[in-house]
Design an enzyme around this catalytic site. Sequence first.
Site, PDB file in Angstrom:
ATOM      1  CG  ASP A  79      -1.994   0.827   1.349  1.00 51.05           C
ATOM      2  OD1 ASP A  79      -2.208   1.557   0.374  1.00 51.05           O
ATOM      3  OD2 ASP A  79      -2.702   0.802   2.373  1.00 51.05           O
ATOM      4  CG  ASP A 135      -8.649   3.919   1.518  1.00 51.90           C
ATOM      5  OD1 ASP A 135      -7.828   3.863   0.582  1.00 51.90           O
ATOM      6  OD2 ASP A 135      -8.346   3.738   2.710  1.00 51.90           O
TER       7      ASP A 135
HETATM    8  C1  GLA Z   1      -4.951   2.574   3.013  1.00 49.53           C
HETATM    9  C2  GLA Z   1      -5.604   1.511   2.122  1.00 49.53           C
HETATM   10  C3  GLA Z   1      -6.690   0.781   2.894  1.00 49.53           C
HETATM   11  C4  GLA Z   1      -6.112   0.169   4.162  1.00 49.53           C
HETATM   12  C5  GLA Z   1      -5.434   1.258   4.983  1.00 49.53           C
HETATM   13  C6  GLA Z   1      -4.701   0.676   6.174  1.00 49.53           C
HETATM   14  O1  GLA Z   1      -5.834   3.614   3.315  1.00 49.53           O
HETATM   15  O2  GLA Z   1      -6.105   2.074   0.946  1.00 49.53           O
HETATM   16  O3  GLA Z   1      -7.255  -0.220   2.067  1.00 49.53           O
HETATM   17  O4  GLA Z   1      -5.194  -0.836   3.815  1.00 49.53           O
HETATM   18  O5  GLA Z   1      -4.496   1.989   4.216  1.00 49.53           O
HETATM   19  O6  GLA Z   1      -4.019   1.645   6.879  1.00 49.53           O
END
Ligand code: GLA
Length: 370
Positions: free
Chosen positions: A128, A189
């Site tokens: 990520d 997200d």
């Molecule tokens: C980012 C990702 C999420 C999750 C969070 C965890 O925002 O896009 O899917 O994995 O980090 O901190």
Amino acid sequence: MGWNSWNAFDCNINEAKIKAAADALVSSGMKDAGYQYVDVDDCWMNGRDASGNIQWDTTKFPSGIASLASYVHGKGLKFGIYSAPNTGTCQGLYGSPAMPSVYVGSLGHEQQDAKSYASWSVDYLKYDDCGGPLSGFAPMRDALRATGRPIVYSINPYNGNTCDPTGAHTSTCGLDLLSIANMWRIGADIKATWGDITRLIDIDASLSPYAGAGHWNDPDMLEVGNSGLSDTEGRTHFSMWAMLAAPLIAGNDLSSMSATSKATLTNTEVIAVDQDPLGEQGHLAASPGTNLQVWSKTLSGTNVRAVALLNRGTATASITVQWSALGIPTGAATVRDLWSHTDLGSFSGSYTASSIPSHGVVMLKVTSTP
Ligand code: GLA
């Protein structure tokens, strides 16, 4: 296909919750429907030892990650884990409070961490960006490959810009995602709201040429069963992710899901559309009215299409799909409803679904019968 801890539990994860999810994947019938991976998201780690080896949080995971992976494997499932190409993970750097020395990322530790994952029998890594350099994705790909263990590589290169998967837009991304990862996030997200479902559908719409066996656009994990979406919206979300050939990673608390959420997540006729061996991502084929859309996905076989009649409006509507918009012969075709599980009959040239509720979808399989 699988399940991930983030949408349901955020940072509040532990061994018992992950095991319960694995148990529920089996007892709910989701495993039989095709869900395979149990993925631990952010907040499992606890810094590094003196030699730089990444450590897990022994309060959350007293038996350890290898033991948890073994439990998941014992259920006939696969096990996934999470990291970031930065000094900390997203929660480590941007959580409240930020804890970068606890929730550490893998930047500069790619080989060491990949070896740890392989030694724990990890099958999937979610990597990520978390504000790290986009150039950090290829080194982890190489480190995973060097372990010799097959590990699905799921990346989130979204840093405010949707990466063009071919890397053509070097100003925003510059990564050849198809050669780097098995799947890549395309946007910010997901949240369990109707506006977020349509936001991600619309981003993914132009990316269909890039999907194919082994490399998929990822509009993010599912919110089916999470509060914020109605049952109708949850069905539409699931249907459209299938039309988009998206990874189907459930994000709800499986041990407390409703019968309706379970039925949505285990609709094998819709899952078959998602998993069709041709591997084509569906596209917007027609817009027959304001907020009314016809989506088409070519399935394996001759002149076979999955069709989603999507009502994005606020009132009940009828939507007609013309065979010409699907690129199949304009004569007779059989129509099957993939939510009511019924053959609707043979229709010439078009089919009209009436009474599609607001934010609802009718999902069909159309097979030309010349
Ligand atoms: C980012 C990702 C999420 C999750 C969070 C965890 O925002 O896009 O899917 O994995 O980090 O901190």
